[in-house]
Design a protein around this motif. Structure first.
Motif, short mmCIF file in Angstrom:
data_model
loop_
_atom_site.label_atom_id
_atom_site.label_comp_id
_atom_site.label_asym_id
_atom_site.label_seq_id
_atom_site.Cartn_x
_atom_site.Cartn_y
_atom_site.Cartn_z
N HIS A 1 12.01 -3.77 20.77
CA HIS A 1 13.31 -3.15 21.12
C HIS A 1 13.87 -3.19 19.36
O HIS A 1 14.41 -1.90 19.25
CB HIS A 1 13.84 -3.92 22.16
N ALA A 2 13.56 -4.23 19.41
CA ALA A 2 15.15 -3.80 18.26
C ALA A 2 14.36 -3.05 16.93
O ALA A 2 15.24 -2.32 15.41
CB ALA A 2 15.48 -5.72 17.40
N ALA A 3 12.64 -3.72 16.94
CA ALA A 3 13.09 -2.39 14.97
C ALA A 3 13.07 -1.05 16.26
O ALA A 3 13.58 -0.53 15.15
CB ALA A 3 11.00 -3.10 15.04
N THR A 4 12.31 -1.05 16.70
CA THR A 4 12.66 1.09 17.68
C THR A 4 13.54 1.69 17.16
O THR A 4 14.18 2.44 16.87
CB THR A 4 11.78 0.79 18.89
N ALA A 5 15.13 0.33 17.55
CA ALA A 5 16.09 0.64 17.52
C ALA A 5 16.93 0.79 16.50
O ALA A 5 18.00 1.48 15.81
CB ALA A 5 17.49 -0.13 17.87
N ALA A 6 15.57 0.07 15.52
CA ALA A 6 16.11 0.58 14.10
C ALA A 6 15.69 1.62 13.72
O ALA A 6 16.01 1.95 12.13
CB ALA A 6 16.23 -1.15 13.05
N GLY A 7 15.02 1.81 14.15
CA GLY A 7 14.30 3.01 13.53
C GLY A 7 13.18 3.14 12.74
O GLY A 7 12.43 4.11 12.60
N TRP A 8 11.89 2.38 12.91
CA TRP A 8 11.20 2.01 12.78
C TRP A 8 9.93 2.31 13.68
O TRP A 8 9.91 2.00 15.08
CB TRP A 8 10.68 0.71 12.26
N GLY A 9 9.11 2.03 14.08
CA GLY A 9 7.22 2.29 14.26
C GLY A 9 7.19 0.83 14.97
O GLY A 9 7.63 -0.29 13.57
N ALA A 10 6.96 0.51 16.49
CA ALA A 10 7.05 -0.80 16.99
C ALA A 10 5.45 -1.19 17.55
O ALA A 10 5.90 -0.17 18.79
CB ALA A 10 8.19 -1.96 16.82
N SER A 11 4.64 -1.43 17.35
CA SER A 11 3.40 -1.65 18.13
C SER A 11 3.31 -3.29 18.87
O SER A 11 2.81 -3.78 17.68
CB SER A 11 1.97 -0.89 18.28
N TRP A 12 2.82 -3.89 20.16
CA TRP A 12 2.82 -4.70 20.62
C TRP A 12 1.29 -5.44 21.27
O TRP A 12 0.82 -4.35 21.92
CB TRP A 12 3.83 -5.41 21.52
N LEU A 13 0.48 -5.96 19.92
CA LEU A 13 -1.01 -5.72 19.77
C LEU A 13 -1.21 -7.01 20.18
O LEU A 13 -0.69 -8.48 19.83
CB LEU A 13 -1.99 -5.46 18.97
N THR A 14 -2.21 -7.46 20.40
CA THR A 14 -2.76 -8.81 20.21
C THR A 14 -4.51 -8.83 20.06
O THR A 14 -4.89 -9.02 18.72
CB THR A 14 -3.10 -9.42 21.62
N GLY A 15 -5.54 -8.24 20.52
CA GLY A 15 -6.74 -8.29 19.75
C GLY A 15 -7.74 -9.67 20.92
O GLY A 15 -7.29 -10.78 20.90
#
Length: 197
Positions: A131-145
């Motif tokens: 949320h913080a990264a997206t709200a700051a205008g960046w793409g953000a993707s939560w992964l593990t693998g």
């Protein structure tokens, strides 16, 4: 009608109603600089943390970190007798990474705070970071693998102890100009029970 003790925030609610992640493999440069990332991390750390235990730690990945991790993932896949697909999946997010934050769930001994709540706090931190990264205008993707769930890999890659696990690897960079189609969202009628009767 909102609570009289707290002002509604329509912009924040509208963001939550439409937020979705772009695939990290589509991210490009630039990435946040150190000051921008610190601001994002500071916001993300405003997370439920019962007992102020701080049951997590963060590792920022950039540059050569990704090639090192890709090689570690490949070596671990080979040790496990993995085929080409397992190797490719293991290397995948690291080969394409630009900047990521690894959230390590690092529970603390406590007679008051259950382990489950500490682990959930790490998951909440991952979502807050998105949320913080997206709200700051960046793409953000939560992964593990799969490598992140392998105890040998995470010990070598992130110096995890036996008690620590990887809650998430949140990639942060420039998203594509056009997002892929949204996925179907849960049907409230199917998953929400209203009351106990």
């Amino acid at each position: 009608m909102p609570s009289p003790n707290l002002a509604a925030n329509p912009a924040a609610f509208a963001y939550l109603e439409t937020r979705r992640s772009a695939p990290a493999k589509l991210f490009t440069d630039p990435v946040p600089d150190a000051a921008e990332l610190d601001r994002i991390l500071t916001a993300a750390l405003r997370v439920p943390d019962h007992g102020k235990l701080e049951p997590w730690r963060l590792i920022v990945l950039q540059g050569q970190d990704f090639s090192r991790l890709a090689d570690l993932a490949e070596a671990r896949a080979r040790d496990l007798g993995g085929d080409a697909e397992k190797i490719a999946k293991g290397r995948g997010q690291y080969d394409l990474g630009r900047l990521a934050v690894v959230v390590i769930s690092s529970p603390k001994a406590s007679d008051k705070i259950p382990l489950t709540e500490q682990v959930l706090s790490s998951g909440a931190l991952c979502m807050n970071l998105v949320h913080a990264a997206t709200a700051a205008g960046w793409g953000a993707s939560w992964l593990t693998g799969w490598p992140a769930h392998d105890p040998v890999f995470r010990a070598h890659a992130f110096a995890c102890t036996e008690a620590e696990t990887v809650a998430g690897i949140v990639h942060i960079a420039t998203p594509p100009a056009t997002l892929p189609p949204d996925r179907p969202r849960p049907d409230l009628a199917r998953i929400v029970q209203r009351g106990l009767s």
